[in-house]
Design a protein around this motif. Structure first.
Motif, PDB file in Angstrom:
ATOM      1  N   MET A   1       0.844  -1.176   0.000  1.00  0.00           N
ATOM      2  CA  MET A   1       0.000   0.000   0.000  1.00  0.00           C
ATOM      3  C   MET A   1       0.897   1.250   0.000  1.00  0.00           C
ATOM      4  N   MET A   2       0.656   2.134  -0.918  1.00  0.00           N
ATOM      5  CA  MET A   2       1.444   3.364  -0.983  1.00  0.00           C
ATOM      6  C   MET A   2       0.647   4.510  -0.357  1.00  0.00           C
ATOM      7  N   CYS A   3       1.341   5.383   0.347  1.00  0.00           N
ATOM      8  CA  CYS A   3       0.697   6.527   0.987  1.00  0.00           C
ATOM      9  C   CYS A   3       0.077   7.434  -0.074  1.00  0.00           C
ATOM     10  N   LYS A   4      -1.152   7.879   0.169  1.00  0.00           N
ATOM     11  CA  LYS A   4      -1.836   8.740  -0.798  1.00  0.00           C
ATOM     12  C   LYS A   4      -1.237  10.138  -0.857  1.00  0.00           C
ATOM     13  N   TYR A   5      -0.377  10.477   0.081  1.00  0.00           N
ATOM     14  CA  TYR A   5       0.256  11.795   0.088  1.00  0.00           C
ATOM     15  C   TYR A   5       1.679  11.760  -0.477  1.00  0.00           C
ATOM     16  N   TYR A   6       2.099  10.605  -0.952  1.00  0.00           N
ATOM     17  CA  TYR A   6       3.391  10.455  -1.624  1.00  0.00           C
ATOM     18  C   TYR A   6       3.103  10.578  -3.111  1.00  0.00           C
ATOM     19  N   ARG A   7       3.363  11.744  -3.673  1.00  0.00           N
ATOM     20  CA  ARG A   7       2.916  12.066  -5.028  1.00  0.00           C
ATOM     21  C   ARG A   7       4.045  12.576  -5.913  1.00  0.00           C
ATOM     22  N   GLN A   8       3.796  12.500  -7.196  1.00  0.00           N
ATOM     23  CA  GLN A   8       4.706  13.073  -8.180  1.00  0.00           C
ATOM     24  C   GLN A   8       4.483  14.581  -8.200  1.00  0.00           C
ATOM     25  N   THR A   9       5.549  15.346  -8.036  1.00  0.00           N
ATOM     26  CA  THR A   9       5.478  16.810  -8.081  1.00  0.00           C
ATOM     27  C   THR A   9       6.461  17.299  -9.142  1.00  0.00           C
ATOM     28  N   LYS A  13       9.095  12.777  -6.993  1.00  0.00           N
ATOM     29  CA  LYS A  13       8.140  12.120  -6.117  1.00  0.00           C
ATOM     30  C   LYS A  13       8.531  12.380  -4.666  1.00  0.00           C
ATOM     31  N   ARG A  14       7.558  12.854  -3.874  1.00  0.00           N
ATOM     32  CA  ARG A  14       7.846  13.179  -2.478  1.00  0.00           C
ATOM     33  C   ARG A  14       6.554  13.283  -1.676  1.00  0.00           C
ATOM     34  N   CYS A  15       6.704  13.411  -0.361  1.00  0.00           N
ATOM     35  CA  CYS A  15       5.579  13.665   0.537  1.00  0.00           C
ATOM     36  C   CYS A  15       5.108  15.094   0.279  1.00  0.00           C
ATOM     37  N   PRO A  20      10.394  20.579  -0.894  1.00  0.00           N
ATOM     38  CA  PRO A  20      11.437  19.801  -1.560  1.00  0.00           C
ATOM     39  C   PRO A  20      12.743  19.756  -0.753  1.00  0.00           C
ATOM     40  N   LYS A  21      13.084  20.860  -0.123  1.00  0.00           N
ATOM     41  CA  LYS A  21      14.318  20.910   0.673  1.00  0.00           C
ATOM     42  C   LYS A  21      14.213  19.972   1.892  1.00  0.00           C
ATOM     43  N   ASP A  22      13.082  20.036   2.586  1.00  0.00           N
ATOM     44  CA  ASP A  22      12.877  19.157   3.744  1.00  0.00           C
ATOM     45  C   ASP A  22      12.834  17.692   3.310  1.00  0.00           C
ATOM     46  N   TRP A  23      12.212  17.426   2.158  1.00  0.00           N
ATOM     47  CA  TRP A  23      12.124  16.062   1.671  1.00  0.00           C
ATOM     48  C   TRP A  23      13.519  15.487   1.405  1.00  0.00           C
ATOM     49  N   GLN A  24      14.396  16.271   0.840  1.00  0.00           N
ATOM     50  CA  GLN A  24      15.753  15.786   0.576  1.00  0.00           C
ATOM     51  C   GLN A  24      16.453  15.380   1.872  1.00  0.00           C
ATOM     52  N   LEU A  25      16.209  16.126   2.938  1.00  0.00           N
ATOM     53  CA  LEU A  25      16.826  15.805   4.222  1.00  0.00           C
ATOM     54  C   LEU A  25      16.200  14.568   4.877  1.00  0.00           C
ATOM     55  N   LEU A  26      14.884  14.429   4.732  1.00  0.00           N
ATOM     56  CA  LEU A  26      14.165  13.362   5.422  1.00  0.00           C
ATOM     57  C   LEU A  26      13.848  12.147   4.554  1.00  0.00           C
ATOM     58  N   LYS A  27      14.175  12.209   3.290  1.00  0.00           N
ATOM     59  CA  LYS A  27      13.852  11.149   2.338  1.00  0.00           C
ATOM     60  C   LYS A  27      14.291   9.758   2.809  1.00  0.00           C
ATOM     61  N   PRO A  28      15.541   9.592   3.271  1.00  0.00           N
ATOM     62  CA  PRO A  28      15.947   8.251   3.701  1.00  0.00           C
ATOM     63  C   PRO A  28      15.097   7.692   4.846  1.00  0.00           C
ATOM     64  N   TYR A  30      11.835   8.530   5.577  1.00  0.00           N
ATOM     65  CA  TYR A  30      10.406   8.388   5.293  1.00  0.00           C
ATOM     66  C   TYR A  30      10.046   7.566   4.058  1.00  0.00           C
ATOM     67  N   THR A  31      10.945   7.356   3.146  1.00  0.00           N
ATOM     68  CA  THR A  31      10.617   6.674   1.894  1.00  0.00           C
ATOM     69  C   THR A  31       9.993   5.297   2.120  1.00  0.00           C
ATOM     70  N   ASP A  32      10.528   4.528   3.047  1.00  0.00           N
ATOM     71  CA  ASP A  32       9.964   3.195   3.314  1.00  0.00           C
ATOM     72  C   ASP A  32       8.526   3.281   3.808  1.00  0.00           C
ATOM     73  N   MET A  33       8.233   4.288   4.630  1.00  0.00           N
ATOM     74  CA  MET A  33       6.869   4.462   5.124  1.00  0.00           C
ATOM     75  C   MET A  33       5.942   4.900   3.989  1.00  0.00           C
ATOM     76  N   CYS A  34       6.436   5.761   3.106  1.00  0.00           N
ATOM     77  CA  CYS A  34       5.620   6.250   1.982  1.00  0.00           C
ATOM     78  C   CYS A  34       5.258   5.112   1.037  1.00  0.00           C
ATOM     79  N   GLN A  35       6.196   4.215   0.821  1.00  0.00           N
ATOM     80  CA  GLN A  35       5.964   3.119  -0.109  1.00  0.00           C
ATOM     81  C   GLN A  35       5.398   1.886   0.577  1.00  0.00           C
ATOM     82  N   GLY A  36       5.425   1.878   1.881  1.00  0.00           N
ATOM     83  CA  GLY A  36       4.915   0.741   2.642  1.00  0.00           C
ATOM     84  C   GLY A  36       3.644   1.095   3.380  1.00  0.00           C
ATOM     85  N   ASP A  37       3.707   1.074   4.711  1.00  0.00           N
ATOM     86  CA  ASP A  37       2.539   1.343   5.538  1.00  0.00           C
ATOM     87  C   ASP A  37       2.566   2.787   6.020  1.00  0.00           C
ATOM     88  N   PRO A  38       1.758   3.661   5.428  1.00  0.00           N
ATOM     89  CA  PRO A  38       1.778   5.069   5.826  1.00  0.00           C
ATOM     90  C   PRO A  38       1.317   5.294   7.265  1.00  0.00           C
TER      91      PRO A  38
END
Length: 89
Positions: A1-9, A13-15, A20-28, A30-38
């Motif tokens: 199940m992929m998180c509905k708030y993980y979208r192509q922008t 692709k990010r939360c 975008p700046k915060d996503w780059q810092l937190l990507k490692p 949160y990515t598993d949660m976005c693509q797994g169990d939100p």
């Protein structure tokens, strides 16, 4: 199940709740949660808690949340006099 708030922008692709700046810092982190169990994600849980709260739509509207009237309040149009309109300009 992929998180509905993980979208192509436009910035990839990010939360959508993170810049975008915060996503780059937190990507490692949160990515598993976005693509797994939100539901394991603190950002997702915080948003869902706010939206699903019973008081979310019933809070009085003010400068804090940016709205001028409460959702339940009926807005009644008033007939304006020409002099009143000119004096407000």
């Amino acid at each position: 199940m992929m998180c509905k708030y993980y979208r192509q922008t436009s910035k990839g692709k990010r939360c959508i709740f993170l810049t975008p700046k915060d996503w780059q810092l937190l990507k490692p982190k949160y990515t598993d949660m976005c693509q797994g169990d939100p539901k394991k994600c603190p950002i997702y849980n915080r948003y869902e808690t706010i939206i699903n709260s019973k008081d979310f739509y019933k809070k009085s509207q003010n400068s804090t949340n940016g709205l001028s009237v409460t959702p339940d309040e009926e807005i009644k149009p008033k007939k304006a006099k020409g002099d009143d309109l000119v004096s407000e300009i």
